[in-house]
Design an enzyme around this catalytic site. Structure first.
Site, PDB file in Angstrom:
ATOM      1  N   GLU A  62       0.924  -1.183   0.193  1.00  0.00           N
ATOM      2  CA  GLU A  62      -0.156   0.059  -0.246  1.00  0.00           C
ATOM      3  C   GLU A  62       1.262   1.105  -0.064  1.00  0.00           C
ATOM      4  O   GLU A  62       1.445   1.412   1.063  1.00  0.00           O
ATOM      5  CB  GLU A  62      -0.838  -0.021   1.080  1.00  0.00           C
ATOM      6  CG  GLU A  62      -1.993   0.824   1.053  1.00  0.00           C
ATOM      7  CD  GLU A  62      -1.757   2.219   1.394  1.00  0.00           C
ATOM      8  OE1 GLU A  62      -1.314   3.280   0.669  1.00  0.00           O
ATOM      9  OE2 GLU A  62      -1.892   2.449   2.849  1.00  0.00           O
ATOM     10  N   CYS A  92      -1.034   9.135   2.487  1.00  0.00           N
ATOM     11  CA  CYS A  92      -0.724   8.501   1.267  1.00  0.00           C
ATOM     12  C   CYS A  92      -1.973   8.742   0.240  1.00  0.00           C
ATOM     13  O   CYS A  92      -1.587   8.873  -1.154  1.00  0.00           O
ATOM     14  CB  CYS A  92      -0.752   7.032   1.412  1.00  0.00           C
ATOM     15  SG  CYS A  92      -2.052   6.381   1.948  1.00  0.00           S
TER      16      CYS A  92
END
Length: 475
Positions: free
Chosen positions: A223, A257
């Site tokens: 991820e 992110c």
């Protein structure tokens, strides 16, 4: 004890705990529903009991991060996910019935998929949401019947320490344990013969993790992040889009992110957008320099990097617009817009991971689509507007981990949606049922009846059988 001796002792301890977990999984390869729920219950109880310690630790790591932000971004999402897994686990553990090929089903054959534990999972978690990204995935890891070795970031050392302490008090190390240490230990961690590794962090470090895991053929869930684009349509509510974007670039100091990185906006709307962004910051943080709700950068090095990116853009001719008349100090970086930077600018090339927002004007949506497709695939793509043709175009002509219309980050909070990247923004996905499957092995299970339907397929073959297969070679 010098640093090399410390690392050596940490490495030896890591191998010891890994071997304990692997042996325990062999002895109990399919934990009962009751045991899995017990582990999740202990996680929930552990977090609730240690709320104050968690908040203090995160505050110490960030220098300034409000208790509300830690509850909102770390504690509550983790509890929500754990409770969601607990609520649905019994249903997820049931075998999936599948059809048996005609005519085998008619004579008693049965097919199903059993989702069985994969074993010991390594979780390498980052510093930006030090609690949520470390503990939330363990809900699915435990739910799938696995054990877990957690390696949190050394950059959020206080948070890592408090997790090690509370996990040590709530779990046997054969179930869940924390490995503390720096980059050298992280490199050794990735070489362990895990059954799966979950890594959350930068693309550059992910490549190193993948290289370390490759000799053991360890499956990975990565991820990552990327330069997440935002497309503002002529049909958008500009004020609403600006408010959501400025919120997204100020929550956690923009260290997310999924944070939007580049806004593509119609040329005629640029100045109105700049004004709307300034107004939004005043509304969200009227006195931003003194606002305790505004999160600082994780380190001075990270703060300096963000400032250097803005300076580089200005020196190379881009228009840099601070959104506040105040000036940030130390690790407190205030938000700025950077208008139409050139390809040579660092802000064009690097994920900023902070409160800088690039704004690029466009006249044709196709040009935006082309530019997005020329760059590495982002973790998230965002659209503001109500033109269905534009939404369809972005949906089917671009590639991203997820896509959100008229909001930001929202898909990551939906437990029933998979969360993950594609290409440079990651591989694999988790959250909810998708996480349960991700950390399981889908074992195909076929039961034949007492009849022998395949007897005719063993030699010697009759003319009738050979003719039958010959006739099946057709369109």
């Amino acid at each position: 004890m010098n640093s090399n001796e410390t690392t050596l002792k940490q490495t030896e301890n890591m191998h010891r705990i890994f071997n304990i977990q692997r042996e325990a999984q062999i002895k109990d390869p399919y934990p009962s529903l009751a045991l899995r729920i017990d582990r999740i219950d202990r996680m929930i109880d552990m977090i609730v009991r240690n709320e104050a310690s968690i908040i203090d630790a995160v505050m110490a790591d960030f220098e300034s991060r409000s208790p509300f932000t830690t509850r909102f971004t770390d504690i509550v999402p983790t509890l929500d996910n754990l409770k969601y897994v607990r609520k649905n686990l019994k249903k997820w553990m049931k075998p999936e019935k599948r059809n048996s090929k005609f005519p085998l089903g008619l004579i008693g054959a049965k097919s199903k998929v059993e989702h069985v534990p994969i074993g010991v999972v390594g979780n390498i978690s980052p510093w930006n949401f030090p609690i949520a990204l470390a503990l939330s995935p363990i809900g699915e890891i435990f739910g799938a019947g696995n054990r877990c070795l957690l390696k949190p970031s050394e950059l959020s050392q206080h948070s890592s320490d408090v997790m090690a302490e509370m996990i040590g008090a709530s779990f046997d190390e054969s179930e869940l344990a924390v490995i503390l240490g720096g980059p050298e230990l992280s490199a050794e961690f990735s070489k362990l013969k895990f059954n799966h590794i979950l890594f959350t962090g930068s693309t550059s470090v992910a490549r190193l993790v993948a290289q370390a895991a490759a000799p053991n053929l360890i499956p990975l869930t990565l991820e990552l992040g990327g330069k997440n684009p935002v497309i503002i349509s002529e049909t958008a509510d500009l004020k609403l889009a600006a408010e959501k974007l400025i919120w997204s670039k100020t929550v956690n100091g923009g260290q997310i992110c999924l944070s939007p990185d580049t806004v593509y906006i119609p040329e005629k709307s640029v100045e109105g957008f700049v004004t709307a962004c300034k107004d939004s910051l005043k509304k969200l943080h009227p006195n931003v320099k003194q606002d305790p709700e505004y999160t600082h950068a994780i380190s001075q090095r990270h703060a300096d990097r963000i400032n250097d990116i803005a300076t580089d853009a200005k020196e190379k001719g881009a228009r840099v617009i601070p959104l506040s008349d105040e000036v940030g100090e130390g690790r407190k970086i205030l938000p700025s817009l950077i208008l139409n930077p050139g390809p040579e600018c660092r802000v064009t090339q690097e994920e900023t991971f902070g409160p800088l927002l690039t704004v690029v004007s466009y006249s044709q949506l196709q040009n935006v689509v082309n530019e997005i497709n020329e760059k590495p695939k982002p973790l998230g793509l965002y659209y503001f507007g109500k033109n269905q043709e534009e939404i369809d175009k972005l949906t089917y002509e671009t590639s991203s981990g997820g896509m959100v219309v008229n909001d930001l980050f929202a898909h990551s909070n939906q437990e029933d949606l998979p969360f993950g990247g594609v290409g440079d923004s990651g591989m694999g996905s988790y959250h909810g049922y998708d996480g349960f499957k991700n950390f399981s092995h889908a074992k195909a299970f076929y039961t034949q009846s007492n009849l022998d339907p395949f007897k005719m397929l063993r030699p010697p073959y009759s003319i009738k059988v050979m003719d039958s297969f010959k006739k099946q070679v057709k369109r």
